[in-house]
Design an enzyme around this catalytic site. Structure first.
Site, short mmCIF file in Angstrom:
data_model
loop_
_atom_site.label_atom_id
_atom_site.label_comp_id
_atom_site.label_asym_id
_atom_site.label_seq_id
_atom_site.Cartn_x
_atom_site.Cartn_y
_atom_site.Cartn_z
N GLY A 46 0.70 -1.05 0.12
CA GLY A 46 -0.03 -0.05 -0.09
C GLY A 46 1.01 1.16 -0.09
O GLY A 46 2.04 1.26 0.42
N GLN A 51 3.54 9.77 1.09
CA GLN A 51 4.93 9.09 1.06
C GLN A 51 5.62 9.26 -0.18
O GLN A 51 6.79 8.90 -0.10
CB GLN A 51 4.51 7.51 1.29
N CYS A 93 5.93 -0.20 7.69
CA CYS A 93 5.61 1.07 6.70
C CYS A 93 6.90 1.44 6.00
O CYS A 93 7.92 1.57 6.47
CB CYS A 93 5.16 2.17 7.49
N LEU A 94 6.68 1.70 4.63
CA LEU A 94 7.80 2.06 3.81
C LEU A 94 8.65 3.41 4.11
O LEU A 94 9.48 3.54 3.90
CB LEU A 94 7.40 1.93 2.38
N HIS A 135 -4.28 1.62 7.35
CA HIS A 135 -3.07 2.18 7.53
C HIS A 135 -2.60 3.59 6.38
O HIS A 135 -2.29 4.41 6.98
CB HIS A 135 -1.97 0.97 7.44
N GLU A 136 -3.34 2.98 5.42
CA GLU A 136 -3.06 4.15 4.43
C GLU A 136 -3.91 5.43 4.55
O GLU A 136 -3.44 6.48 4.35
CB GLU A 136 -3.40 3.52 2.88
N HIS A 139 -2.14 7.64 6.77
CA HIS A 139 -1.27 8.58 6.49
C HIS A 139 -1.94 10.00 5.77
O HIS A 139 -1.37 10.51 6.04
CB HIS A 139 -0.76 7.89 5.19
NI NI Z 1 2.75 3.10 5.67
#
Ligand code: NI
Length: 169
Positions: A46, A51, A93-94, A135-136, A139
């Site tokens: 995701g 991000q 998370c990236l 989660h997204e 963000h």
């Molecule tokens: Ni994330």
């Protein structure tokens, strides 16, 4: 399509409240295609626009199966409602390097959003799919999964990150 750079914590754009999308144009399509390519290259499941440094309400979520690789859904201006149940499971998370931790999420959610063309979307999501969407969407509100950990765990992570960043210098 082009790869974009994934920004990492504590970059301030990750704390920005993302702006809703009002124009469904080629620029948006390009952003979405780039985000999907960037997500698969990472690899991740995701990615939210913050991000890649764009504080706008766009996320991509992987929906690949054994039969269809690299299939994803685009959620523009997503809203979550009717959260049901709760599941605690590991997340990463990236944008939060070297951190994996258990986070509590709703097991089932209702989602309303637009697709990349501006068409309305409405569906229920469960389990892993529901977790990724939560989660997204976090963000887009400027929230990271580490905000959902205990203050002790968060403090330990900040200490670890400081050490990692110093070593990289
Ligand atoms: Ni994330």
């Amino acid at each position: 399509m082009a790869l974009r750079t994934i920004v990492t914590y504590p970059h301030p754009v990750l704390r920005q409240e993302a702006e809703p999308i009002t124009v469904f144009d080629q620029e948006l399509k390009t952003l979405v295609e780039d985000m999907a390519e960037t997500m698969y290259q990472a690899p991740g499941v995701g990615l939210a626009a913050n991000q890649v440094g764009v504080a706008r309400q766009v996320v991509v979520v992987d929906r690949s199966t054994a039969e269809s690789e690299r299939t994803y859904i685009t959620l523009v201006n997503p809203e979550i409602s009717d959260g049901e149940g709760s599941v605690t499971d590991e997340e990463g998370c990236l944008s939060v390097i070297e951190c994996y931790a258990k986070v509590e999420r709703f097991r089932k959610i209702h989602v309303t959003a637009r697709d990349v063309e501006g068409n309305p979307l409405e569906f229920d999501a469960e389990d892993r799919y529901a977790r990724i969407i939560q989660h997204e969407v976090d963000h887009l509100r400027g929230t990271l999964f580490i905000d959902r950990l205990s203050s002790l765990k968060r403090a330990l992570y900040k200490k670890k990150l400081k050490r990692i960043l110093q070593e990289r210098e």
